[in-house]
Design a protein around this motif. Structure first.
Motif, PDB file in Angstrom:
ATOM      1  N   THR A 159      70.332  90.447  62.907  1.00 36.76           N
ATOM      2  CA  THR A 159      70.184  90.108  61.497  1.00 36.76           C
ATOM      3  C   THR A 159      70.419  88.621  61.329  1.00 36.76           C
ATOM      4  N   ASP A 161      68.846  84.845  58.954  1.00 30.32           N
ATOM      5  CA  ASP A 161      68.008  84.351  57.875  1.00 30.32           C
ATOM      6  C   ASP A 161      66.531  84.495  58.224  1.00 30.32           C
ATOM      7  N   ILE A 306      67.303  76.163  54.632  1.00 33.75           N
ATOM      8  CA  ILE A 306      68.345  77.122  55.018  1.00 33.75           C
ATOM      9  C   ILE A 306      69.073  76.636  56.263  1.00 33.75           C
ATOM     10  N   SER A 316      77.690  82.078  54.684  1.00 29.08           N
ATOM     11  CA  SER A 316      77.405  83.281  53.905  1.00 29.08           C
ATOM     12  C   SER A 316      76.488  84.208  54.695  1.00 29.08           C
ATOM     13  N   ARG A 317      76.381  85.416  54.206  1.00 29.13           N
ATOM     14  CA  ARG A 317      75.625  86.390  54.998  1.00 29.13           C
ATOM     15  C   ARG A 317      74.133  86.070  55.019  1.00 29.13           C
ATOM     16  N   ARG A 319      70.319  85.903  54.712  1.00 29.18           N
ATOM     17  CA  ARG A 319      69.466  86.275  53.585  1.00 29.18           C
ATOM     18  C   ARG A 319      68.004  86.281  54.013  1.00 29.18           C
ATOM     19  N   THR A 320      67.234  87.058  53.295  1.00 28.42           N
ATOM     20  CA  THR A 320      65.795  87.075  53.520  1.00 28.42           C
ATOM     21  C   THR A 320      65.143  86.507  52.279  1.00 28.42           C
ATOM     22  N   VAL A 321      64.406  85.425  52.464  1.00 28.53           N
ATOM     23  CA  VAL A 321      63.734  84.791  51.338  1.00 28.53           C
ATOM     24  C   VAL A 321      62.250  85.125  51.398  1.00 28.53           C
TER      25      VAL A 321
END
Lengths: 346, 346
Positions: A159, A161, A306, A316-317, A319-321
């Motif tokens: 997992t 970005d 990012i 921070s955890r 993320r998916t953009v």
DNA sequence: TTGAAAGCGCTAACAT
DNA sequence: ATGTTAGCGCTTTCAA
């Protein structure tokens, strides 16, 4: 003529009559130095054509290199070229240079490139994963502080970005557009293999649009191809069946080229088309091409931004953009089905 | 959880209970090593996820890095993207990785990128020079054994291997093609600045073709633009003058987009067009676009091949290779001037 | 077949 | 304001 060894810090120091550390200080604007020393050092640097060895510096400082490693399926593909341009724009201010290689969509080649980048201690790793690739080995590196970003497609096994286009909603919008113009039988020409992320997502969007309109999903309207030539063949087959589609959605640039080539060859001006991904000449075609435009530069810029944040300490955890696609009606998608076309099921 | 320091050669050695040198030997297949030692070393390497630090190796071996540094005006430009793809193909077998950056056609930015690459000790430097850039500083590096190759445009201030397209003869062929179809007044829409190498060469080819046909060169038929939008404006002005051109030659991709956009906007289907540089959708346009196609992949492959030969010890004198362009008649260049068009001077 | 020591070019840490 | 020493991770050189 001598073998022209490259001058080192020590050479410059010796030339000026100071210690290596002093030269280093001047060059890196580290500690203080007298104006006179600075002047003489810089003069010697210029005269000898000295260039600090960045690798030696990196090794000593222990920090990562100042490069961003990028692995894409094909550097020559305009989509990824634009993504690369966007990344460059975003990381340039941080003094990072882009290092890139093509995996040719082969997981082994991708792994080899990643290994090369890791061995080179890139400060950021960005990957547009090949189909079937697995990335759990990168978890440790990410944990160790190296930002890892997946582009265009999510990675497998970890997992992190991820920056993708809104494939599903974009396609849904494109298909809904065709439905709004009265089409009931809409063909889908996607790329292969079918497990390719973008293909799956776009097909899902296609189905969602049909379902939302209460239209039956017909497998006979789904085609796949490897390149534009086979996409042309697939298009011909789609149109050459009983109860053929009155509109087509092409799943990417290459597919679009094939679809349009076949329509031009057969002289079919009555088939509506919406293409996923914009093309430079879209508005000059006849009819002008309606597209669901991606924004590859924004994909790259987002990924770069990012990465820069992560380097700055953002923990921070992941993320998916999703970078927004945009429906651009230009004509080919606004052709309504004609009376001449068979228009059976509804 | 510990800060997860990356394992070093020493870590592996300690783990196995041998010296660092032994691990190095196994990994590089340097001197001899017992099968048992090899096995245990490789096991530990895999278990720890060790990856040799290429920078540390380079620093010790003193040799150049295993990268090819490439500087182009714009990574996102499909032409240069294809060039990059060609280079990659050519150098991949030698284990070289491509490092690339965009100069944005700014000499300062170009110099900064070159410095970065030199500092990184790239083994090859390839540059598509920005307008106004000067490269005499690279002479020493070339003399020291680093291949330097100029792409698409020749460099200034030094002599070295150069790979360009046959801009002049290609354009000449394109214009001659129009002349053969009866055109006597042919407009030229080139890019800017006028001192850009490709612009100059293509314009020279245009003039040569006119001269060969005994046609007068008329400055009113020459236009320049920075981008496709201004190319469209320029096209409109060219056509909106007394005794306008009956045919146009567009000088590159962006110009072509502008030219065709203006022709489409004004509904002019009677103006013949030959475009320098091929575009993906050329054969789908109406009329299909006649082009003088470049071969960017071949440009890259040629440059890569030359670099590889140089690295292998080739010390022959610098050569300039011209990659052939190819006239592809598709329709737009085969429109003869119509009776309706003013056709005065001849 | 293996190891110890030295050093690549540079900078961190501690002098002076 | 400048110099000295040590050491980054690796490979070369020379010994064992």
């Amino acid at each position: 003529m001598t073998p022209t060894r490259r001058p080192t810090l020590a050479d410059v120091a010796h030339e000026v009559g100071v210690s290596a550390k002093t030269v280093s200080r001047v060059l890196n604007e580290d500690g203080p130095s007298s104006a006179e020393t600075r002047r003489r050092v810089l003069e010697a640097v210029a005269r000898l054509g000295f260039q600090p060895n960045l690798m030696a510096r990196s090794i000593r400082t222990g920090g990562p290199d100042t490069t961003v490693g990028l692995v894409v399926p094909d550097v020559g593909n305009p989509f990824f070229a634009s993504v690369a341009g966007g990344i460059e724009d975003a990381v340039h201010a941080r003094g990072l240079t882009l290092l890139m290689g093509s995996s040719d969509d082969d997981p082994e080649r991708e792994q080899a490139l990643i290994d090369t980048f890791l061995a080179r201690r890139v400060s950021v790793l960005m990957v547009a994963p090949a189909v079937g690739a697995e990335h759990s080995r990168l978890r440790a590196h990410r944990a160790a502080g190296m930002p890892v970003v997946f582009l265009d497609r999510p990675g497998a096994g970890m997992t992190t970005d991820t920056v993708v286009s809104t494939n599903r909603s974009g396609t849904r919008e494109g298909v809904a557009h065709l439905i709004a113009y009265g089409h009931r039988r809409i063909g889908f020409v996607g790329d292969l293999p079918v497990r390719l992320y973008t293909r799956r997502e776009r097909l899902a969007g296609y189905r969602e649009a049909l379902a939302a309109a209460g239209l039956r999903h017909d497998r006979a309207l789904i085609a796949g191809a490897h390149d534009s030539a086979s996409a042309a063949d697939a298009t011909a087959r789609l149109l050459d069946q009983p109860d053929p589609p009155t509109a087509l959605l092409s799943g990417n640039n290459n597919m679009t080229l094939g679809v349009l080539t076949e329509l031009a060859r057969s002289g079919r001006k009555d088939v509506a088309v919406v293409a996923f991904d914009d093309v430079p000449m879209a508005s000059i075609l006849e009819p002008a091409l309606t597209v669901v435009a991606q924004n590859p530069t924004a994909v790259g810029e987002t990924a770069g931004a990012i990465a820069v944040e992560r380097l700055a300490g953002d923990r921070s955890r992941a993320r998916t953009v999703s970078v927004e696609t945009r429906l651009i009606p230009r004509g080919s998608g606004e052709l309504a089905p004609t009376a001449g076309q068979v228009n059976a099921t509804g």
